[in-house]
Design a protein around this motif. Structure first.
Motif, short mmCIF file in Angstrom:
data_model
loop_
_atom_site.label_atom_id
_atom_site.label_comp_id
_atom_site.label_asym_id
_atom_site.label_seq_id
_atom_site.Cartn_x
_atom_site.Cartn_y
_atom_site.Cartn_z
N SER A 1 34.51 34.42 44.50
CA SER A 1 35.40 33.71 45.02
C SER A 1 36.35 33.98 46.09
O SER A 1 36.95 34.77 46.21
CB SER A 1 36.18 32.32 44.22
N GLU A 2 36.09 33.34 47.80
CA GLU A 2 36.14 33.83 49.08
C GLU A 2 37.88 33.43 48.48
O GLU A 2 38.95 33.47 49.52
CB GLU A 2 35.60 33.18 49.82
N CYS A 3 37.87 32.42 48.36
CA CYS A 3 38.72 31.34 47.75
C CYS A 3 39.85 32.42 46.75
O CYS A 3 39.36 32.27 45.93
CB CYS A 3 39.16 29.66 47.92
N PRO A 4 41.32 33.03 46.67
CA PRO A 4 41.65 33.23 45.03
C PRO A 4 41.73 32.33 44.58
O PRO A 4 42.39 31.37 44.05
CB PRO A 4 43.22 33.70 45.74
N THR A 5 41.48 32.90 42.75
CA THR A 5 41.29 32.12 41.79
C THR A 5 41.98 32.38 40.44
O THR A 5 42.16 33.41 40.45
CB THR A 5 39.71 31.92 41.47
#
Length: 438
Positions: free
Chosen positions: A124-128
């Motif tokens: 994911s490019e968005c932190p998770t």
């Protein structure tokens, strides 16, 4: 050493003000916040980055080829969402991070399964942040968010017996435990009713939350109630918090704030609307207009603490067959704009419910402080254009102006204009503009 500079009207702890923010590109930290030296675009509003604490990203580690049954489930869930698509949808909606729920066919209830899923989430490019699952024999192993599901579904992640749940929770004293709260006994009484929203009555949620609050005090949990949907539920939590030393937090979803239902059908913003009823099936279900209005006011005034999407992507053919849940990641930012323009939320309150409060709850799992625009904190922001609507698909004769990145490919807000537009998402100084696609 590189630097990124952002000049906007920003939602700061001391108020809304035009500022110039400098972010160190290497560390991703805010280096300085000073008054803007030149005029800024008055239609754009920069918030501390939105963080969604309730997302079903669906994907779990691929099972071995000889496990045909689980492999089939893996193929099915990956057809509707994977971490890479969920990450793009989150950024498209203005989120700078999200927490992924653990109700997988192979639940992450042990360190090995958890680490495999955490590795997968790096796509994911968005932190998770990954939730760990509490199951009948699981043990806590780290400072993680843990999830409990109360339901009548038969799978490893679900509890349908309160005695078994209490025995399991005793091993989680002092831990953060997030609850899906619907009493299995009451749900069993309503199985088979033709209307989905009647099969999961308010009493199921109210009874479950009452029991969870008792267990919270009895065992010593740090509890969070997911997707509250009834006025009485919120009142119970508020009454508990009036005397509790460790407060219980709670969240509400966009669909419980926007839609309502009665014997005549569904409503949107209190107005009768034609929408295919299966699209709005959710757990807990859409409630009455009185409950909806109560939820909006409770979130605005502070008795509900967090706005969380409960992003639950299903393919349309699954929805027709009765799947519960709906996607929201792509529209989280525009929905925050709806709260400001149509529900009298201040920009400061939006920053509290979708930036500050969620990142405080997830603070043990965040490498740097987020949710506030201040020197030394994360240079992560959500920029909303308050002068432009978001239309998913053709809406009131206007062509759609925003692509969906969720793999399931639909939104409950199709043909409904949301009065704000995500102009930019900034994650630790790196800018993402998905307004024209990728």
């Amino acid at each position: 050493m590189g630097k990124s500079t952002f000049s906007y009207k920003a939602v700061l702890p001391e108020g809304v003000s035009p500022v110039q923010i400098v972010v160190d590109s290497d560390s991703g930290l805010i280096e300085s916040v000073i008054p803007a030296s030149t005029p800024v675009d008055e239609s754009l509003l920069l918030f501390p980055g939105f963080f969604d604490i309730h997302v079903h990203a669906r994907e779990f580690p691929k099972p071995p080829l000889n496990d045909a049954e689980t492999l089939k489930k893996w193929d099915t869930v990956c057809s509707k969402e994977v971490f890479s698509s969920a990450g793009r949808a989150a950024i498209n909606g203005g989120a700078i991070g999200f927490a992924a729920m653990p109700n997988d066919p192979i639940p992450p209830d042990n360190i090995d399964a958890y680490q495999k899923k955490a590795l997968l989430s790096s796509q994911s490019e968005c932190p998770t942040i990954i939730f760990a699952s509490i199951t009948e024999r699981s043990e806590p192993w780290d400072e993680l968010p843990y999830k409990v599901y109360l339901d009548i579904a038969q799978n490893r992640s679900t509890f349908s017996d309160w005695g078994v749940l209490e025995d399991s929770l005793r091993r989680y004293k002092g831990r953060r435990v997030f609850f899906h709260a619907e009493d299995p006994g009451i749900l069993r009484e309503y199985v088979g009713l033709p209307d989905y929203w009647k099969r999961r009555p308010p009493e199921a949620e109210i009874m479950a939350v009452d029991k969870i609050l008792n267990l919270t005090a009895k065992i010593g949990l740090v509890s969070h109630i997911c997707h509250v949907s009834t006025a009485r539920t919120v009142q119970l939590i508020n009454e508990f918090n009036a005397t509790a030393s460790t407060k219980v937090s709670c969240e509400v979803t966009p669909h419980h704030l926007f839609f309502s239902v009665d014997e005549k059908g569904y409503m949107a913003e209190g107005q009768r609307v034609y929408i295919k009823d299966y699209l709005l099936n959710s757990n807990p279900p859409i409630r009455s207009e009185d409950d909806r209005q109560f939820m909006v006011e409770a979130l605005r005034t502070g008795t509900i603490h967090v706005l969380a999407s409960d992003h639950a992507p299903h393919l349309l053919e699954e929805k027709i067959q009765g799947a519960a849940g709906m996607p929201h990641l792509d529209t989280l930012g525009p929905f925050a704009g709806w709260l400001i323009k149509n529900c009298k939320f201040s920009p400061a309150r939006i920053a509290q419910v979708v930036s500050e409060a969620p990142t405080q709850i997830m603070a043990p799992n965040l490498p740097i402080r987020q949710g506030i625009i201040k020197e030394g904190c994360s240079g992560s922001f959500t920029v909303l254009d308050m002068s432009k609507e978001t239309n998913i698909g053709t809406t009131n004769g206007k062509p759609g102006n925003r692509k969906l990145f969720t793999r399931c490919g639909w939104s409950p807000f199709e043909k409904i204009s949301l009065p704000a537009y995500v102009r930019l998402t900034v994650i630790n100084g790196a800018s993402f503009d998905y307004s024209k696609g990728i």
